[in-house]
Design a protein around this motif. Structure first.
Motif, PDB file in Angstrom:
ATOM      1  N   LYS A   6       1.289 -22.557  -2.793  1.00 57.37           N
ATOM      2  CA  LYS A   6       0.855 -21.831  -3.656  1.00 57.37           C
ATOM      3  C   LYS A   6       1.775 -21.533  -4.871  1.00 57.37           C
ATOM      4  N   LEU A   8       2.847 -18.667  -7.587  1.00 55.43           N
ATOM      5  CA  LEU A   8       2.904 -17.278  -8.032  1.00 55.43           C
ATOM      6  C   LEU A   8       3.049 -17.163  -9.422  1.00 55.43           C
ATOM      7  N   ILE A  21       9.290  -9.859  -4.641  1.00 48.63           N
ATOM      8  CA  ILE A  21       8.272 -10.604  -4.304  1.00 48.63           C
ATOM      9  C   ILE A  21       7.732 -11.055  -2.944  1.00 48.63           C
ATOM     10  N   ASP A  24       4.085 -10.673  -1.748  1.00 50.64           N
ATOM     11  CA  ASP A  24       3.320 -11.886  -2.275  1.00 50.64           C
ATOM     12  C   ASP A  24       3.546 -13.049  -1.227  1.00 50.64           C
ATOM     13  N   GLN A  27       1.867 -12.519   2.080  1.00 54.82           N
ATOM     14  CA  GLN A  27       0.454 -12.804   1.857  1.00 54.82           C
ATOM     15  C   GLN A  27       0.290 -14.318   2.079  1.00 54.82           C
ATOM     16  N   CYS A  28       1.180 -15.092   1.463  1.00 55.96           N
ATOM     17  CA  CYS A  28       1.050 -16.633   1.544  1.00 55.96           C
ATOM     18  C   CYS A  28       0.965 -16.863   2.776  1.00 55.96           C
ATOM     19  N   TYR A 120      12.197 -12.111  -7.462  1.00 53.89           N
ATOM     20  CA  TYR A 120      12.168 -12.924  -8.523  1.00 53.89           C
ATOM     21  C   TYR A 120      13.018 -12.331  -9.541  1.00 53.89           C
TER      22      TYR A 120
END
Ligand code: ZN
Length: 138
Positions: A6, A8, A21, A24, A27-28, A120
């Protein structure tokens, strides 16, 4: 073996920023269905970083000051790279803070050490940029 990929996307309104992050990436990991394996997270730009450290605002301020001392943005004409652009400092800041991280996945969780979070690091923002999340395992 399963694999998951994925991208981002980020559009940071300032030149520099640090963004947690970890949610995120979690979630992945849930979307991947992988419970044992490895997660790779890397910046897809040469003026941004992905790194692991503490989610503590004082530390992020200290990083920013430290990186500015090592590679000041201004004066921009101190860098040979800055012919038609102004981001030589961002290339150097990215080099120090790193391109990617790898985190173990154990029993469906990111297998972090104490206080570890994934960030990030943006050093030349105000445009859309990407981070790659690749997860492999079972
Ligand atoms: Zn450049």
């Amino acid at each position: 073996m399963k694999s998951y990929r994925k991208e981002l996307w980020f559009d940071v309104p300032t030149r520099r920023a640090f963004i947690n992050i970890t949610p995120d990436v979690n979630q992945c990991l849930r979307q991947s269905g992988i419970t044992e394996g490895l997660v790779l997270v890397n910046a897809m730009h040469i003026t941004a970083s992905v790194f692991i450290n503490d989610d503590e605002s004082g530390l992020h301020h200290d990083y920013d000051k430290w990186l500015e001392r090592l590679a000041p943005h201004a004066p921009t004409n101190q860098y040979r790279h800055n012919v038609g652009e102004d981001n030589a400092d961002a290339h150097m800041k990215r080099q120090i803070m790193g391109r990617e991280v790898v985190v173990a996945v154990t029993e469906g969780q990111l297998d972090f050490g104490t206080w570890e979070q994934i960030f990030y690091g943006e050093f030349d923002g105000r445009r859309r940029k990407r981070v790659l999340v690749k997860i492999i395992g079972v």
